[in-house]
Design a protein around this motif. Sequence first.
Motif, PDB file in Angstrom:
ATOM      1  N   PRO A   1      17.720  -1.309 -33.055  1.00 17.03           N
ATOM      2  CA  PRO A   1      17.344  -0.828 -31.921  1.00 17.03           C
ATOM      3  C   PRO A   1      17.975  -1.320 -30.598  1.00 17.03           C
ATOM      4  N   ALA A   2      18.539  -2.660 -30.814  1.00 15.84           N
ATOM      5  CA  ALA A   2      19.099  -3.525 -29.835  1.00 15.84           C
ATOM      6  C   ALA A   2      20.505  -2.923 -29.513  1.00 15.84           C
ATOM      7  N   LYS A   3      21.085  -2.370 -30.436  1.00 19.92           N
ATOM      8  CA  LYS A   3      22.487  -1.667 -30.135  1.00 19.92           C
ATOM      9  C   LYS A   3      22.379  -0.429 -29.601  1.00 19.92           C
ATOM     10  N   LEU A   4      21.376   0.193 -29.792  1.00 20.17           N
ATOM     11  CA  LEU A   4      21.068   1.699 -29.276  1.00 20.17           C
ATOM     12  C   LEU A   4      20.486   1.065 -27.911  1.00 20.17           C
ATOM     13  N   LEU A   5      19.777   0.347 -27.584  1.00 25.60           N
ATOM     14  CA  LEU A   5      19.269   0.008 -26.018  1.00 25.60           C
ATOM     15  C   LEU A   5      20.552  -0.451 -25.279  1.00 25.60           C
ATOM     16  N   LEU A   6      21.212  -1.296 -25.749  1.00 26.59           N
ATOM     17  CA  LEU A   6      22.354  -2.024 -25.010  1.00 26.59           C
ATOM     18  C   LEU A   6      23.320  -0.716 -24.794  1.00 26.59           C
ATOM     19  N   GLY A   7      23.566   0.057 -25.671  1.00 22.91           N
ATOM     20  CA  GLY A   7      24.746   1.192 -25.531  1.00 22.91           C
ATOM     21  C   GLY A   7      23.982   2.360 -24.330  1.00 22.91           C
ATOM     22  N   LEU A   8      22.725   2.649 -24.354  1.00 21.74           N
ATOM     23  CA  LEU A   8      22.110   3.593 -23.367  1.00 21.74           C
ATOM     24  C   LEU A   8      22.117   2.889 -22.027  1.00 21.74           C
ATOM     25  N   ALA A   9      21.814   1.598 -22.027  1.00 27.16           N
ATOM     26  CA  ALA A   9      21.969   0.911 -20.705  1.00 27.16           C
ATOM     27  C   ALA A   9      23.178   0.799 -19.993  1.00 27.16           C
ATOM     28  N   LEU A  10      24.330   0.643 -20.870  1.00 28.69           N
ATOM     29  CA  LEU A  10      25.531   0.609 -20.310  1.00 28.69           C
ATOM     30  C   LEU A  10      26.095   2.123 -20.071  1.00 28.69           C
ATOM     31  N   LEU A  11      25.842   2.850 -20.459  1.00 33.22           N
ATOM     32  CA  LEU A  11      26.027   4.261 -20.288  1.00 33.22           C
ATOM     33  C   LEU A  11      25.527   4.684 -19.023  1.00 33.22           C
ATOM     34  N   ALA A  12      24.077   4.301 -18.801  1.00 28.68           N
ATOM     35  CA  ALA A  12      23.474   4.246 -17.292  1.00 28.68           C
ATOM     36  C   ALA A  12      24.388   3.649 -16.424  1.00 28.68           C
ATOM     37  N   VAL A  13      24.770   2.380 -16.621  1.00 27.62           N
ATOM     38  CA  VAL A  13      25.171   1.653 -15.549  1.00 27.62           C
ATOM     39  C   VAL A  13      26.653   2.425 -15.133  1.00 27.62           C
ATOM     40  N   ALA A  14      27.384   2.904 -16.094  1.00 25.52           N
ATOM     41  CA  ALA A  14      28.807   3.695 -15.866  1.00 25.52           C
ATOM     42  C   ALA A  14      28.384   4.776 -15.179  1.00 25.52           C
ATOM     43  N   GLY A  15      27.179   5.595 -15.759  1.00 23.57           N
ATOM     44  CA  GLY A  15      27.118   6.739 -14.856  1.00 23.57           C
ATOM     45  C   GLY A  15      26.640   6.202 -13.442  1.00 23.57           C
ATOM     46  N   GLY A  16      25.806   5.331 -12.978  1.00 28.22           N
ATOM     47  CA  GLY A  16      25.678   4.776 -11.792  1.00 28.22           C
ATOM     48  C   GLY A  16      26.911   4.446 -10.972  1.00 28.22           C
ATOM     49  N   LEU A  17      27.897   3.915 -11.637  1.00 27.32           N
ATOM     50  CA  LEU A  17      29.154   3.435 -10.880  1.00 27.32           C
ATOM     51  C   LEU A  17      29.939   4.715 -10.700  1.00 27.32           C
ATOM     52  N   LEU A  18      29.740   5.810 -11.513  1.00 28.80           N
ATOM     53  CA  LEU A  18      30.534   7.070 -11.285  1.00 28.80           C
ATOM     54  C   LEU A  18      29.815   7.721 -10.073  1.00 28.80           C
ATOM     55  N   MET A  19      28.576   7.891 -10.071  1.00 30.13           N
ATOM     56  CA  MET A  19      28.078   8.475  -8.934  1.00 30.13           C
ATOM     57  C   MET A  19      28.290   7.728  -7.753  1.00 30.13           C
ATOM     58  N   ARG A  20      28.411   6.568  -7.685  1.00 30.00           N
ATOM     59  CA  ARG A  20      28.389   5.718  -6.700  1.00 30.00           C
ATOM     60  C   ARG A  20      29.955   5.902  -6.022  1.00 30.00           C
ATOM     61  N   THR A  21      30.848   6.029  -6.816  1.00 29.48           N
ATOM     62  CA  THR A  21      32.375   6.247  -6.752  1.00 29.48           C
ATOM     63  C   THR A  21      32.389   7.702  -6.214  1.00 29.48           C
ATOM     64  N   LEU A  22      31.615   8.518  -6.456  1.00 29.34           N
ATOM     65  CA  LEU A  22      31.869  10.125  -5.817  1.00 29.34           C
ATOM     66  C   LEU A  22      30.938  10.241  -4.727  1.00 29.34           C
ATOM     67  N   ASP A  23      30.416   9.138  -4.284  1.00 28.40           N
ATOM     68  CA  ASP A  23      29.295   9.029  -3.075  1.00 28.40           C
ATOM     69  C   ASP A  23      28.266   9.854  -3.132  1.00 28.40           C
ATOM     70  N   GLU A  24      27.796   9.948  -4.518  1.00 24.95           N
ATOM     71  CA  GLU A  24      26.481  10.846  -4.650  1.00 24.95           C
ATOM     72  C   GLU A  24      25.226  10.101  -4.297  1.00 24.95           C
ATOM     73  N   TRP A  25      25.274   8.723  -4.577  1.00 27.62           N
ATOM     74  CA  TRP A  25      24.303   8.044  -4.642  1.00 27.62           C
ATOM     75  C   TRP A  25      24.526   6.683  -3.714  1.00 27.62           C
ATOM     76  N   ASP A  26      23.437   6.221  -3.121  1.00 23.35           N
ATOM     77  CA  ASP A  26      23.689   4.946  -2.015  1.00 23.35           C
ATOM     78  C   ASP A  26      23.278   3.673  -2.578  1.00 23.35           C
ATOM     79  N   LEU A  27      23.885   3.475  -3.851  1.00 25.05           N
ATOM     80  CA  LEU A  27      23.710   2.231  -4.344  1.00 25.05           C
ATOM     81  C   LEU A  27      24.595   1.143  -4.191  1.00 25.05           C
ATOM     82  N   SER A  28      24.124  -0.245  -4.055  1.00 22.08           N
ATOM     83  CA  SER A  28      25.326  -1.279  -3.741  1.00 22.08           C
ATOM     84  C   SER A  28      26.106  -1.566  -5.138  1.00 22.08           C
ATOM     85  N   TYR A  29      27.234  -2.048  -5.094  1.00 23.11           N
ATOM     86  CA  TYR A  29      27.915  -2.418  -6.504  1.00 23.11           C
ATOM     87  C   TYR A  29      27.262  -3.625  -7.108  1.00 23.11           C
TER      88      TYR A  29
END
Length: 75
Positions: free
Chosen positions: A12-40
């Motif tokens: 379960p730890a690998k699954l959780l880490l993979g999902l969390a890193l995918l969420a961070v990558a998605g957040g970085l992508l959305m931030r780069t595309l100016d869809e979300w206003d989150l700080s880096y």
Amino acid sequence: MSRTNSRNRFDPAKLLLGLALLAVAGGLLMRTLDEWDLSYALLILAVPAALLLSGLVAAADRVLRVRRGRSSELP
């Protein structure tokens, strides 16, 4: 082959880490595309938080497996 002798046990730890890193990558992508206003900084700090949470889940998983008598599965 019995279930306890499976070569690919669920981790379960690998699954959780993979999902969390995918969420961070998605957040970085959305931030780069100016869809979300989150700080880096917030997104970058989510990576160590995901690693810490994954470590806690791995420790809990190990304790539970040892208590159930499946210590033979541990590396």
